[in-house]
Design an enzyme around this catalytic site. Structure first.
Site, short mmCIF file in Angstrom:
data_model
loop_
_atom_site.label_atom_id
_atom_site.label_comp_id
_atom_site.label_asym_id
_atom_site.label_seq_id
_atom_site.Cartn_x
_atom_site.Cartn_y
_atom_site.Cartn_z
N GLY A 92 0.80 -1.22 0.00
CA GLY A 92 0.00 0.00 0.00
C GLY A 92 0.83 1.27 0.00
O GLY A 92 2.03 1.24 -0.29
N SER A 93 0.16 2.41 0.34
CA SER A 93 0.76 3.74 0.17
C SER A 93 1.33 3.85 -1.24
O SER A 93 2.52 4.10 -1.44
CB SER A 93 1.85 4.00 1.20
OG SER A 93 1.25 4.26 2.43
N LEU A 94 0.44 3.65 -2.18
CA LEU A 94 0.85 3.49 -3.58
C LEU A 94 1.45 4.76 -4.16
O LEU A 94 1.04 5.87 -3.84
CB LEU A 94 -0.37 3.07 -4.40
CG LEU A 94 -1.05 1.78 -3.93
CD1 LEU A 94 -2.25 1.45 -4.82
CD2 LEU A 94 -0.08 0.60 -3.91
N HIS B 224 4.53 1.71 -8.01
CA HIS B 224 3.50 0.66 -7.99
C HIS B 224 2.63 0.76 -9.26
O HIS B 224 2.29 -0.25 -9.86
CB HIS B 224 2.57 0.83 -6.78
CG HIS B 224 3.25 0.69 -5.45
ND1 HIS B 224 3.39 1.74 -4.57
CD2 HIS B 224 3.81 -0.38 -4.83
CE1 HIS B 224 3.99 1.32 -3.48
NE2 HIS B 224 4.28 0.06 -3.60
N GLN C 275 7.61 -9.63 7.96
CA GLN C 275 8.86 -9.19 7.31
C GLN C 275 9.50 -7.99 7.99
O GLN C 275 10.52 -7.49 7.54
CB GLN C 275 8.63 -8.93 5.83
CG GLN C 275 7.82 -7.69 5.51
CD GLN C 275 7.51 -7.60 4.04
OE1 GLN C 275 6.74 -8.40 3.50
NE2 GLN C 275 8.10 -6.65 3.34
N GLU D 54 12.35 -3.92 -9.72
CA GLU D 54 13.81 -4.06 -9.67
C GLU D 54 14.37 -3.29 -8.47
O GLU D 54 15.44 -3.59 -7.97
CB GLU D 54 14.40 -3.51 -10.98
CG GLU D 54 15.88 -3.73 -11.13
CD GLU D 54 16.40 -3.38 -12.52
OE1 GLU D 54 15.61 -2.89 -13.35
OE2 GLU D 54 17.59 -3.60 -12.76
N SER E 85 7.47 4.06 -0.64
CA SER E 85 6.47 4.50 0.34
C SER E 85 7.16 5.13 1.53
O SER E 85 6.64 6.04 2.17
CB SER E 85 5.62 3.31 0.80
OG SER E 85 5.10 2.64 -0.32
#
Ligand code: AMP
Length: 268
Positions: A27-29, A33, A57, A142, A179
């Protein structure tokens, strides 16, 4: 755009879709993204984006709490892009059984060396997501090169989904979009941009440099003198094996550093 909030909704919605593209996100695109989503829309018949800030993670609980969350804004971006499905699962939908992921000793380099348990969490969530979504292609950036490398190798014989690498999107000052940039103060943002530009220049000049390891050591010292900067690693590695190298051919520069408390990574 269908919003899927649990595994049952997901199974029902994805039943019979064969050419599905999947873009996993926390999220927090941002435009990075969006580039993955556009590629998926171009290459696949239907596209699903997941938004899940994966707790396993994060090796640092505070980092997990501080991670930016903007669900309302994200949904409006995804709607404008005409994405077919958004999957916003709860923790219990993903972690419905226990298991332990192990990564090999040779892979404990770069971020894996410094963020204990991070990639085990990434691999765990990626295998769980890919097994329930069963996409034809999974689009990854990447920008997170080591993540992509490890996930690709791990999932190779476990799912049929093909991992597609998408290039890093940068702002006009060459800083990779992330983000986490949202948490940077203005002056830190400028320092991050300086570091990116500096490393792009270094990468372009590597051919003419003889003692690359020495140059890298000097760069670490130079960056550490910048206000609030603390370099965790700066290394030249082969982009296929991720082994350390002094040879420009097939190499990439990898960096992780702290700006105040914000940890940024990139590769060039
Ligand atoms: P995240 O939400 O940070 O977990 O990232 C979700 C996906 O977007 C990952 O595959 C990232 O590598 C990718 N991504 C993040 N930033 C960028 C960027 N600046 N350019 C391209 N892809 C990105």
């Amino acid at each position: 755009m269908k919003i899927l909030l649990n595994k049952n909704d997901l199974n029902e919605a994805l039943n019979d879709i064969s050419n599905l593209g999947f873009v996993p996100t926390m999220g927090s695109l941002h435009t990075g993204h969006v580039s993955l989503i556009k590629r998926s829309k171009k290459e696949c018949k239907k596209t699903i984006v997941s938004i899940f800030v994966n707790p396993t993670q994060f090796n640092d609980k505070k980092d997990y709490t501080r991670y930016p969350r903007n669900e309302k804004r994200d949904l409006s971006i995804l709607k404008k892009l005409n994405v077919d499905f958004v999957f916003i699962p709860k923790k219990k939908d993903i972690y419905d059984f226990k298991r332990k992921i192990k990564i090999s000793k040779k892979d404990k380099i770069l971020c894996a060396k410094y963020r204990k348990g991070h990639f085990e969490g990434v691999i765990d969530v990626m295998e769980r997501l890919s097994k329930i979504i069963k996409a034809k292609k999974i689009f990854m950036g990447e920008k997170d090169f080591q993540q992509l490398h490890l996930v690709k190798n791990y999932l190779k014989n476990k799912t049929k989904s093909k991992i597609i690498m998408c290039k890093t999107i940068r702002d006009k000052y060459k800083l990779a979009l992330s983000s986490r940039n949202l948490n940077l103060k203005k002056e830190d943002l400028n320092i991050a941009r300086f570091i990116s530009k500096n490393l792009i220049n270094l990468k372009n000049k590597i051919n003419q440099k003889k003692d690359i390891q020495n140059i890298i050591s000097l760069k670490i010292k130079e960056f550490n003198k910048l206000k609030n900067v603390n370099v965790e690693y700066l290394e030249l590695r082969n982009k296929f094996t991720l082994k350390k190298t002094s040879n420009k051919r097939n190499s990439k520069i990898f960096i992780a550093y702290y700006l105040n408390k914000i940890r940024l990574i990139d590769n060039f």
